[in-house]
Design a protein around this motif. Sequence first.
Motif, PDB file in Angstrom:
ATOM      1  N   VAL A  30      -1.369  -0.278  -3.952  1.00  0.00           N
ATOM      2  CA  VAL A  30      -2.743   0.196  -3.818  1.00  0.00           C
ATOM      3  C   VAL A  30      -2.727   1.446  -2.959  1.00  0.00           C
ATOM      4  CG1 VAL A  30      -4.992  -0.297  -2.810  1.00  0.00           C
ATOM      5  CG2 VAL A  30      -3.808  -2.049  -4.107  1.00  0.00           C
TER       6      VAL A  30
ATOM      7  N   PRO B 198      -4.781   3.559  -0.622  1.00  0.00           N
ATOM      8  CA  PRO B 198      -6.040   3.354   0.127  1.00  0.00           C
ATOM      9  C   PRO B 198      -7.130   4.350  -0.261  1.00  0.00           C
ATOM     10  CG  PRO B 198      -4.178   3.247   1.615  1.00  0.00           C
ATOM     11  CD  PRO B 198      -3.636   3.664   0.281  1.00  0.00           C
ATOM     12  N   ASN B 199      -6.736   5.616  -0.484  1.00  0.00           N
ATOM     13  CA  ASN B 199      -7.741   6.619  -0.849  1.00  0.00           C
ATOM     14  C   ASN B 199      -8.421   6.272  -2.158  1.00  0.00           C
ATOM     15  OD1 ASN B 199      -7.442   8.208   1.346  1.00  0.00           O
ATOM     16  ND2 ASN B 199      -5.895   9.522   0.414  1.00  0.00           N
ATOM     17  N   ASN B 200      -7.600   5.840  -3.144  1.00  0.00           N
ATOM     18  CA  ASN B 200      -8.177   5.511  -4.441  1.00  0.00           C
ATOM     19  C   ASN B 200      -9.071   4.296  -4.334  1.00  0.00           C
ATOM     20  OD1 ASN B 200      -6.982   7.574  -5.733  1.00  0.00           O
ATOM     21  ND2 ASN B 200      -5.272   6.398  -6.531  1.00  0.00           N
ATOM     22  N   ALA B 201      -8.574   3.271  -3.622  1.00  0.00           N
ATOM     23  CA  ALA B 201      -9.360   2.036  -3.508  1.00  0.00           C
ATOM     24  C   ALA B 201     -10.728   2.348  -2.925  1.00  0.00           C
ATOM     25  CB  ALA B 201      -8.628   1.033  -2.624  1.00  0.00           C
ATOM     26  N   GLU B 202     -10.730   3.182  -1.902  1.00  0.00           N
ATOM     27  CA  GLU B 202     -11.981   3.521  -1.235  1.00  0.00           C
ATOM     28  C   GLU B 202     -12.834   4.419  -2.123  1.00  0.00           C
ATOM     29  OE1 GLU B 202     -11.156   5.382   2.471  1.00  0.00           O
ATOM     30  OE2 GLU B 202     -13.284   5.605   2.903  1.00  0.00           O
ATOM     31  N   GLY B 203     -12.199   5.440  -2.685  1.00  0.00           N
ATOM     32  CA  GLY B 203     -12.934   6.421  -3.476  1.00  0.00           C
ATOM     33  C   GLY B 203     -13.603   5.820  -4.691  1.00  0.00           C
TER      34      GLY B 203
ATOM     35  N   ILE C 275       0.853  -1.179   0.000  1.00  0.00           N
ATOM     36  CA  ILE C 275       0.000   0.000   0.000  1.00  0.00           C
ATOM     37  C   ILE C 275       0.892   1.234   0.000  1.00  0.00           C
ATOM     38  CG2 ILE C 275      -1.971  -1.055   1.142  1.00  0.00           C
ATOM     39  CD1 ILE C 275      -1.071   0.267   3.718  1.00  0.00           C
TER      40      ILE C 275
END
Lengths: 252, 421
Positions: free
Chosen positions: A126, A128-133, A107
């Motif tokens: 990955v 995290p912001n992109n995965a979540e967004g 990450i």
Amino acid sequence: MTASGNSQTKCIVCGLGETGICVVRELLDHEFSVSVIDRDPEALERMQEFKQNVAVTEGNCLLDSTLQDAGVPDADVLYSILPDDRSNVFLSLSARRINPQLRIYSIASDPSAEKKLELVGARKTVNPNNAEGFRISNEMLRPNVVVFLDQIVYARHNAARYLNIRIPEGSPSAGLSLSRLEIQKITGVVIIAVRRIDRSMVYSPSGDFRTNEGDSLIAFGTKEDSDAVLKLLSLEQDRKHRWKGVRNVFRK
Amino acid sequence: MFIWKIRRRSRHILRKLTRGGGFAVFFSSKIAVALTLFVLVMTTGVTGFLIFTSHKTDVVKSNLTNRLEELQAVDIPTEEEISEKAQIEMMLDEDTFLGEVLLAGYMTSITITTVGFDDVVRDYAYEFMSEKWRRAYNIWVTLFVIIAYMVILYVNANFVAYLVGSRLAETMKRRSLLKAVSRLNDHYIICGCTGAGTVVINEFLRVGIPVVGIDTDDYPSPDLRKRKGFYYLPQDRSDEIMLNDAGIHRAKGFVTVLPDASSNLYLTLSAHLQNDNLRIISRAVGSENESKLALVGADSSFTPSVAVGKNLVADLLNQDTMDFLERMIGDQEQNCRMEEYTVQKGCPSIGATLGELDLGRISGARIFAVMKVDRDIVYNPGYGYTLEEGDILLAIESPEQLQALARVLERGKRIRMRKSR
């Protein structure tokens, strides 16, 4: 990958934060063999919920000796999920040095760290912001696409999958437009994208898109679909009588 | 009429102020204190100067009265004396109060603003003053100027701070912002405009959907704030008012990605109470909160660590697909996504085949799968596939192509007629 294949893939998860535990759970769901490293005994204790299926190593994963102990030299996959980007880069680098064949996932919260991690040999990072967004926006705007992708990506036995059909060198079809090839009309396969030889992508190519040698046609479908398209691509070009001949081949 | 209105208004304000410690609140703001001080200095100045200017008038009038008495004592007045008498009587009748007040106001304002054109009192009233009065005047002016100067410094500093702190500008900006937001319909509201929130907002804007952003303490990046279709409301009111300002009654969806669990929970609840039809997605900080969020009305909740974990493992399971999808998302030039289009009830295209609609040629979209109502997926639907109600068409499209596809499907009949001719 079949389930039996999964259990022979040895995965090491470094760092048992919230995300680390989710990765372990997800890996065990798909029956991979998992071992974890963390220096906090309390975090390691949480592994007991997985009932001995997880091999545990206590220690600092930034030390080469710990990585050796945890079996990095003969592992296949390593997840580097430490809280800060610097440690992740360092861990990826040392793991890569111990085992050059390793697939490293990490990450990275900063885009600049992503580049560095790729440089030291992480296969994928990955953010995290992109995965979540992306997850949220997809779920809001196109909830059914999420269902579809989950089926494609996570289902264990599905007939359809991602197809990447490379136009073979010397193929008589190279240089023809997609509408001329009539892939959809004959085999039913819908080409959703084309990866050019220079790795650029064309999404939803139009009918007059001209294919070249080395281009890859991308579609979703079964193995049979893929074979059918390959067969069509390899058929000899007879401009006038092509379609009659081709149809006869597929009618059989 | 107008005065009556003002009176009613001022009474209203006064009532508001006196209720619930209103005065204490009023005086806790520096600008209010500064304004009060300013008014005090003005009144003191005007009163002071008024005393000295009216003293001059008094002296002049008493001289005139004396002269009048002298004239009246004369038995047989000459013609000159009669006209002088009339003149004096006229001058004594004249009301000079307004002129004195104006002069005092003039003196005060040129003194406290340190403009100092001229000392009117000294030039015109000094000669009528006794030594005592002159001393009093000098002492008063000295004291007044020093105190007024300090007060004005304080007032200026606070006033400038008020302008620079741009409360005023912000209020104006906010008003125009609220006006713009009030025109929105079917927009999305996002609480939390940093991190994952930024990604979400960008994704919505890419498709051309207006977004209203709210954040408790972080500001979205300047780049984001400049984007068209993004309205950022800084949170300085209570949650209910904020949601109302953001147009929650007209919104289509609501997303909370704030860092702490209780804020997310509370906002989800408030949003759900204000608008039942809203689609709410909320971040659960810790998976144990997901059920709580569902209870207060979130349609979907997710834990960030789970999303990341799934994403990390997905690559191991199905590397090619993930590579493809991620490339697509990362591609800045092409702007394509995997999109869906649901065939709604009453759509004229129901019953037509894909071949008849000729979707590919018109919209450029290539439909690679159809998801049926029961979530079965038909891969690679042929030209002969007949559309049914509730079918979800999947294709890789840019936002424009998706719109074109929707247009074609919504006027399905006309195209079919043309085909059958």
